[in-house]
Enzyme design. Structure first.
Site, PDB file in Angstrom:
ATOM      1  N   SER A 330       0.888  -1.071  -0.016  1.00 38.38           N
ATOM      2  CA  SER A 330      -0.122   0.063   0.152  1.00 38.38           C
ATOM      3  C   SER A 330       1.133   1.356   0.076  1.00 38.38           C
ATOM      4  CB  SER A 330      -0.876  -0.153   1.271  1.00 38.38           C
ATOM      5  OG  SER A 330      -0.071   0.036   2.284  1.00 38.38           O
ATOM      6  N   TYR A 331       0.371   2.372  -0.010  1.00 34.54           N
ATOM      7  CA  TYR A 331       0.745   3.702  -0.149  1.00 34.54           C
ATOM      8  C   TYR A 331       1.975   3.833   1.172  1.00 34.54           C
ATOM      9  CZ  TYR A 331       1.460   8.684  -0.631  1.00 34.54           C
ATOM     10  OH  TYR A 331       2.160   9.680  -1.095  1.00 34.54           O
TER      11      TYR A 331
END
Length: 670
Positions: A330-331
DNA sequence: GCAAGGTC
């Protein structure tokens, strides 16, 4: 049909939102910017627009920049202080021209603009930039903002139907920050560089930059350097009692721990010996736990990478970005340490079952051992904690990517499992007039520790049986002697923790500031010498970093030696190894700059973190409507102008510090 | 040649 233009802060969000709103049915068109696409689809935003034609696109962070006019290009003239009130101009950054053009064009054919930037201050500002550009294409365009704190489908659909206005206060707050950083940074950089150049030596050729984040970062390094350098060891004495029972040797520790008075300890010790018998006053056995880690934030990831993976914070972040861009995690820039309730974490665990290192552990979680992660206190309202998104076979990753991916996955699996469980035993005795205690720990269930080699929980051992009230004659009792030891120099993990605690930089920029002070030759790193102390490991995970660490009181005294080495379990991911930790020490130039400012008669030195903190408070005040951008700018600029004038007036102090440290005998390392 | 912030 109403035509609606949606713009996100980055391409990944634009794609994810387009996917959710369209139910996966959208058309993709390229733009003149390689990284951004336009997605088109239909969506019903509810009243007043109803069923609409939507184009969803993105920017890539900020699109504008602030500059001084060309007549301020030269450093020597006009004099640097003129930068405090020089005219400034905002323009589209050269590498964002195509992005701006795309938005302008799309806005021209749209009725409504919906901004989908991150829900933080910088995101709001980027929203403001997007609005300005869109209005160039269509002055009367209706502007709305979607508020979302994660990219779960239901959450996004909800956000699309509860649009709000753009918050101009936040936009103003960031405007103020940008302007202040520019004026102050440029003015003081030119001042330092030009005024110290005549001193010769390194100052004759180096650029001496000042920034509201880089200087406090250097300040932390210098501060610790002096604490180590000025450390005066103190002798202390203690009492140790040893007894043996059931073939177990037990050490009882003195409740007073240690005293800095030899005579006093001698007297107390003699009373113990005279008493001859010790009496058991308390026996306790209770279940205990070692908490599993919190969900992973950027700061925590960087700290762990520097401790266990032999990487710098910047390398770690850069590897995480690569993994993110390949869709594996994820980010990577997030402050959030709690997962949203709506997230299907078990599905993410399931994806890790094919792995031959942690697949079995993941399978056990899927088969029923899964536990909801702990909820931390931080939420940046924009991104979830860092977690694996899809399974990455080790063969598709390079060495460092592999290490970071492993860290992210193991942390995630640890979060989704159970706390480690044990039984702790404690025995307290009175001997003479003094109290002593002994602790034992038996680890019963390792649980998350099995997948998380970065921590360990060593059972100190089982204690033999004691009964309250019983008396025994200790096998040995002795008076011990030791000296306090200096703290170690800052490790990168320490430095990141200090920056975090003092609000210096953001998750995305901390590593850059650390690089910057090295690039400027203000500080450098050295491999830790073979001394034992100062290795904290990750066991202090649950504790917040202190805003400042005291010189003494850091450890529990010299006696425990903190021989952490080898105490923790060896794991595949532990790159650390012996002496592999880098420590930061200032160069003589770095010491001279911080000392020079510290010795001037300021209320708050430029080398301390307080000015940045104040800027942060001012920004908050703008956001809450307690002041305005204009007021803050006027106020801060006049204040910094004073600081500047005073620095000019007390230049002799600064040059004296340079002479002392850079050329003198009392020079710092480097 | 200077800052710090966002993102690729």
């Amino acid at each position: 049909m109403t035509r609606i233009l949606c713009v996100a802060e980055k391409p990944s969000i634009s794609k994810a939102v387009a996917g959710h709103l369209s139910g996966g049915h959208f058309q993709t068109a390229n733009t003149r910017d390689t990284y951004t696409k336009n997605y088109t689809f239909n969506f019903d935003f509810g009243p007043p627009w109803g069923h609409s034609e939507v184009t969803m696109t993105a920017v890539r962070g900020h699109i504008t920049q602030l500059d001084f006019p060309d007549d301020y290009k030269r450093w020597e003239y006009p004099p640097p202080e003129r930068l405090f009130d020089a005219r400034i101009q905002k323009s589209i950054s050269s590498d964002k021209k195509n992005i701006a053009k795309n938005i302008e064009d799309q806005a021209r054919r749209s009725d409504v603009l919906i901004i989908w930037t991150d829900c933080d201050r910088e995101g709001e500002h980027i929203g403001g930039e997007i609005r300005d550009v869109a209005r160039k294409g269509k002055p009367g365009i209706v502007v709305r903002r979607a508020r979302f704190s994660n990219i779960e489908r239901a959450h996004i659909l909800n956000a699309a139907r509860q649009l709000v206005a753009l918050d101009d206060k936040q936009v103003d707050a960031v405007d103020a920050r940008i302007e202040l950083d520019l004026r102050i940074g440029f003015a003081f950089t030119r001042f330092l560089t030009l005024k110290l150049r005549p001193l010769g030596g390194p100052m004759s050729e180096l650029m001496l930059s000042y920034g509201s984040c880089q200087f406090p970062t250097l300040g932390f390094v210098v501060d610790r350097y002096f604490r180590v350098k000025n450390f005066v060891p103190e002798a202390f004495w203690g009492i140790k009692v040893i007894h043996e029972r059931d073939d177990i040797r037990v050490t009882f520790n003195w409740i007073r721990h240690r005293l800095f008075d030899r005579m006093a300890v001698t007297i107390l010790f003699e009373r113990c010996i005279l008493a001859r018998y010790a009496k058991v006053t308390k026996v306790q056995e209770k279940p205990t736990k070692k908490w599993k880690p919190l969900p992973l934030t950027t700061v925590e990831m960087q700290k762990m990478a520097t401790r266990f993976l032999r990487m710098t914070g910047q390398e770690a972040l850069s590897m995480a970005e690569k993994l993110y861009n390949q869709g594996f995690i994820s980010y990577p820039r997030t402050e959030t340490d709690r997962f949203d309730k709506g997230m299907n974490l078990q599905a993410l665990v399931q994806k890790q079952t094919p792995d031959n290192r942690w697949g079995q552990f993941a399978q056990n979680l899927v088969d029923g051992a899964f536990q909801q992660p702990r909820q931390g206190r931080n939420d940046d309202k924009a991104h979830p904690p860092i977690h694996p998104v899809t399974y990455a076979d080790p063969s598709v990753l390079n060495e460092n990517e592999k290490k970071i991916y492993e860290l992210v996955v193991r942390r995630f699996l640890a979060c989704c499992s159970e706390d480690a469980k044990g039984v702790s035993t404690g025995v307290e005795i009175i001997y003479g007039d003094e109290s002593f205690n002994a602790h034992g720990l038996i680890v019963v269930e390792r649980n998350y520790l099995d997948v998380y080699p970065y921590e360990n929980w060593t059972g100190t051992a089982q204690l033999p049986r004691f009964r309250v009230g019983e008396r025994f004659e200790p096998l040995e009792a002795e008076m011990t002697e030791g000296k306090t030891t200096p703290p170690g120099y800052l490790t990168e993990a320490d430095l990141i923790a200090l920056m975090d605690a003092n609000g210096i930089g953001t998750d995305a920029t901390m590593a850059e500031h650390i690089e910057k002070i090295q690039e400027r030759q203000y500080a450098r790193t050295v491999e830790r010498a073979g001394r034992g102390g100062n290795q904290n490991g990750a066991d202090d995970d649950n504790a917040d970093a202190p805003a400042a660490r005291g010189g003494r009181g850091r450890g529990r005294g010299a006696r425990d030696g903190r021989g952490g080495r080898g105490g923790r379990g060896g794991g595949t991911a532990r790159g650390g190894g012996r002496g592999g930790v880098r420590e930061f020490i200032p160069t003589s130039l770095g010491v001279a700059l911080i000392e020079g400012f510290d010795r001037m008669s300021f209320d708050t030195s430029l080398g301390k973190p307080f000015l940045r903190k104040e800027m942060e408070l001012q920004m908050k005040a703008i956001c809450e409507g307690r002041t305005t951008k204009q007021a803050v700018l006027a106020d801060s600029i006049s204040k910094y102008r004073q600081v500047y004038e005073q620095s000019q007036g007390e230049l002799g102090t600064l040059t004296a510090a340079c002479r002392q440290y850079v050329f003198g005998n009392g020079a710092a390392a480097g």
